[in-house]
Design an enzyme around this catalytic site. Structure first.
Site, PDB file in Angstrom:
ATOM      1  CD  GLU A   1      40.953  12.046 -47.845  1.00 50.96           C
ATOM      2  OE1 GLU A   1      41.594  12.130 -47.021  1.00 50.96           O
ATOM      3  OE2 GLU A   1      39.776  11.335 -47.735  1.00 50.96           O
TER       4      GLU A   1
ATOM      5  CG  ASN B   1      46.738  14.587 -45.250  1.00 46.77           C
ATOM      6  OD1 ASN B   1      45.759  14.159 -44.352  1.00 46.77           O
ATOM      7  ND2 ASN B   1      47.239  13.475 -46.083  1.00 46.77           N
TER       8      ASN B   1
ATOM      9  NE  ARG C   1      41.917  13.263 -39.713  1.00 44.14           N
ATOM     10  CZ  ARG C   1      40.621  13.878 -39.959  1.00 44.14           C
ATOM     11  NH1 ARG C   1      39.757  14.398 -39.149  1.00 44.14           N
ATOM     12  NH2 ARG C   1      40.619  13.776 -41.501  1.00 44.14           N
TER      13      ARG C   1
HETATM   14  N1  LIG Z   1      51.002  17.571 -45.527  1.00 44.07           N
HETATM   15  C1  LIG Z   1      51.464  16.775 -44.534  1.00 44.07           C
HETATM   16  N2  LIG Z   1      52.397  17.197 -43.763  1.00 44.07           N
HETATM   17  C2  LIG Z   1      52.888  16.307 -42.538  1.00 44.07           C
HETATM   18  N3  LIG Z   1      52.489  15.182 -42.281  1.00 44.07           N
HETATM   19  C3  LIG Z   1      51.543  14.471 -43.174  1.00 44.07           C
HETATM   20  C4  LIG Z   1      51.080  15.417 -44.248  1.00 44.07           C
HETATM   21  N4  LIG Z   1      50.185  14.487 -45.016  1.00 44.07           N
HETATM   22  C5  LIG Z   1      50.054  13.214 -44.246  1.00 44.07           C
HETATM   23  N5  LIG Z   1      51.083  13.254 -43.297  1.00 44.07           N
HETATM   24  C6  LIG Z   1      51.373  12.189 -42.297  1.00 44.07           C
HETATM   25  O1  LIG Z   1      51.028  11.001 -43.160  1.00 44.07           O
HETATM   26  C7  LIG Z   1      49.984  10.329 -42.204  1.00 44.07           C
HETATM   27  C8  LIG Z   1      48.965   9.584 -43.158  1.00 44.07           C
HETATM   28  O2  LIG Z   1      48.191  10.704 -43.708  1.00 44.07           O
HETATM   29  P1  LIG Z   1      46.668  10.112 -44.518  1.00 44.07           P
HETATM   30  O3  LIG Z   1      46.076  11.404 -45.136  1.00 44.07           O
HETATM   31  O4  LIG Z   1      47.093   8.901 -45.240  1.00 44.07           O
HETATM   32  O5  LIG Z   1      45.920   9.760 -42.980  1.00 44.07           O
HETATM   33  P2  LIG Z   1      45.681  10.567 -41.828  1.00 44.07           P
HETATM   34  O6  LIG Z   1      45.621  12.237 -42.235  1.00 44.07           O
HETATM   35  O7  LIG Z   1      46.121  10.386 -40.597  1.00 44.07           O
HETATM   36  O8  LIG Z   1      43.998  10.245 -41.671  1.00 44.07           O
HETATM   37  P3  LIG Z   1      42.753  10.515 -42.607  1.00 44.07           P
HETATM   38  O9  LIG Z   1      43.387  11.242 -43.975  1.00 44.07           O
HETATM   39  O10 LIG Z   1      42.286   9.263 -42.882  1.00 44.07           O
HETATM   40  O11 LIG Z   1      41.881  11.345 -42.005  1.00 44.07           O
HETATM   41  C9  LIG Z   1      49.425  11.467 -41.619  1.00 44.07           C
HETATM   42  O12 LIG Z   1      48.924  10.842 -40.064  1.00 44.07           O
HETATM   43  C10 LIG Z   1      50.531  12.386 -41.114  1.00 44.07           C
HETATM   44  O13 LIG Z   1      51.449  11.569 -40.116  1.00 44.07           O
HETATM   45 MG   LIG Z   2      44.544  12.604 -44.172  1.00 45.46          MG
END
Ligand SMILES: Nc1ncnc2c1ncn2[C@@H]1O[C@H](COP(=O)(O)OP(=O)(O)OP(=O)(O)O)[C@@H](O)[C@H]1O
Ligand SMILES: [Mg+2]
Lengths: 147, 110
Positions: free
Chosen positions: A48, A52, A107
């Site tokens: 995860e 990200n 996502r």
């Molecule tokens: N390393 C990162 N750099 C920039 N933004 C991030 C990062 N990690 C998370 N985010 C932001 O936080 C939000 C939520 O992250 P999360 O992993 O919970 O969900 P997601 O990545 O959108 O979906 P999923 O993980 O279910 O595929 C993301 O949509 C993004 O906007």
């Molecule tokens: Mg994610």
């Protein structure tokens, strides 16, 4: 915090490295003789955090991802996943289940919820334009043969 | 991840094999969606028995196919979810959609 062992990976934010990252961390942790469940939890949480960086932090670009893993004397695994990407504006909002800034790419907005549920502690530090560091901690059950 | 896709009348089954992450979900999604659009099955069965690892990308894959089937007037069933993956399925809230089926019996995911 008494660190017994440490390793660090540095790799490019290409999606083909997602499997490499979680497998490498799992291979390093294997010396603690974790349960299959614990190993699976760690692989999932690392996947995860690394995804990200690839999907959000370095969107449309390629940057470096650093994964640092420490094993402490009290059988805790501390994993830091660091990027120098776009950063997160509102961490509280980002961590809410189902919140995503990339719904069109299928996502689910569950990455942080999964990291939280599959580890014992999750900490997110981020600065817009500078990058993000996610720290995951997992206490492993002490089993015969450890140490 | 590999997928083996076959048809039995209006039922399309995709047997998924390997690990589902953001990298591997992309190809599976394209392959499955192309066949849904072409054959418009009444039911799509995603068989998870061969999946050894899945992160939230797998949830996205299921949600996306659910919407796709809805769009074409069909239904989605998710079958043979390995024990290891139950936790992430439950966490996802997908249980509310009533799509899960295991060994012929539907089980609650709350
Ligand atoms: N390393 C990162 N750099 C920039 N933004 C991030 C990062 N990690 C998370 N985010 C932001 O936080 C939000 C939520 O992250 P999360 O992993 O919970 O969900 P997601 O990545 O959108 O979906 P999923 O993980 O279910 O595929 C993301 O949509 C993004 O906007
Ligand atoms: Mg994610």
């Amino acid at each position: 915090m008494n660190v017994l062992n440490e390793m660090e990976l540095s790799f490019e934010s290409r999606s083909s490295n997602e499997g490499f990252a979680r497998s490498s961390v799992a291979a390093f942790i294997a010396q603690l003789d974790p349960t299959i469940g614990e190993l699976n939890d760690i692989r999932t949480a690392v996947s995860e955090a690394v995804t990200n960086c690839i999907v959000h932090a370095y969107r449309d670009t390629i940057g470096k991802i650093i994964v640092n893993v420490k094993i402490t004397a009290d059988n805790t695994v501390i994993i830091k996943v660091r990027d120098k990407g776009c950063g997160i504006e509102d961490i509280h909002k980002a961590m809410e289940p189902l919140f995503t800034t990339a719904p069109s790419e299928e996502r689910a907005g569950l990455g942080f919820a999964v990291m939280q549920s599959f580890t014992d502690s999750l900490n997110v530090h981020s600065r817009v334009g500078k990058g993000t560091t996610v720290t995951l901690k997992k206490n492993l059950s002490r089993r015969f043969g450890n140490g | 991840m590999n997928s083996k896709i076959y048809f039995d009348g209006s039922i399309m089954t995709a047997e998924l094999i390997g690990e589902i992450d953001h990298h591997s979900a992309k190809n599976a999604r394209m392959e499955i969606d192309a066949l849904i659009q072409q054959k418009k099955p009444a039911e799509l069965r995603l068989d998870f028995s061969g999946i050894s690892f899945m992160d939230s990308s797998g949830i996205g894959l299921i949600m996306g196919r659910y919407r796709m089937m809805l769009l074409y007037g069909g239904v989605l069933r998710v079958v043979n979810v390995p024990h290891d993956l139950e936790r992430i399925m439950i966490l996802s809230g997908l249980g509310a959609l009533d799509i899960f089926e295991r060994q012929g019996e539907v089980y609650e995911c709350t």
